[in-house]
Design a protein around this motif. Structure first.
Motif: not given
Length: 181
Positions: A44-64
């Motif tokens: 929807x608002x393009x970005x890439x998220x990196x998560x731990x295996x428990x589903x915790x968000x490590x970082x969100x990277x906008x996809x420009x």
């Protein structure tokens, strides 16, 4: 060939919300064995998220520059392939520990060509390391394609339609390769 026996699987984490991303429409999820993390692409608002295996968000990277990223797969050496359904493109991006944003102009872009239904086009992608290729899925009518790669950001030749009369499904939205089968 070894089979995958699904009744033996148990859900450990069930429907855990991703904080701050409830309305972002996660489109695909991929596991990175090198970092032991998950990558999710939001359309929807393009970005890439990196998560731990428990589903915790490590970082969100906008996809420009992406319009509607739908499919995502982890390749090798920090490379991820992203399919944009609206633009009918495939991009191979490099994500490093310090990456905070990705700009489509910084990476190779491959044209996937037109689809029968432009709004139900390429939505699924997975890396097949054994056969050194990306496998792409068209949503509707379901169709599979392969595109050879040496594992780098360079694809070899053009995508090839995979003859399959066994796709007894209405809709194809994600793919995975099980190396055991």
């Amino acid at each position: 060939k070894e089979s995958v026996w699904l009744p033996d699987y148990q859900v450990v984490i069930d429907a855990k919300p991703l904080p701050g991303m409830e309305k972002d429409e996660a489109s695909d999820l991929a596991y990175n064995p090198q970092t032991k993390t998950l990558f999710a692409v939001m359309g929807k608002n393009p970005f890439l998220a990196e998560l731990t295996l428990q589903g915790d968000v490590l970082r969100k990277m906008p996809l420009v520059g992406w319009s509607n990223p739908e499919g995502l797969t982890v390749m090798e050496n920090g490379l991820l392939a992203i399919v944009d359904e609206r633009q009918h493109t495939l991009s191979i991006v490099k994500v490093e520990a310090g990456t905070r944003e990705l700009n489509i102009g910084d990476f190779p872009i491959y044209d996937l060509g037109p689809s029968k239904d432009q709004n139900k086009a390429f939505e699924a992608i997975t890396w097949d390391p054994r056969n050194r290729q990306l496998v792409l899925g068209e949503e509707r009518p379901p169709a599979l394609f392969t595109w050879k790669s040496d594992g780098s950001q360079t694809l070899i030749g053009d995508k090839q339609k995979l003859a399959s009369d066994e796709l007894d499904i209405r809709n194809l939205s994600a793919l995975a390769v099980d190396p055991r089968t």
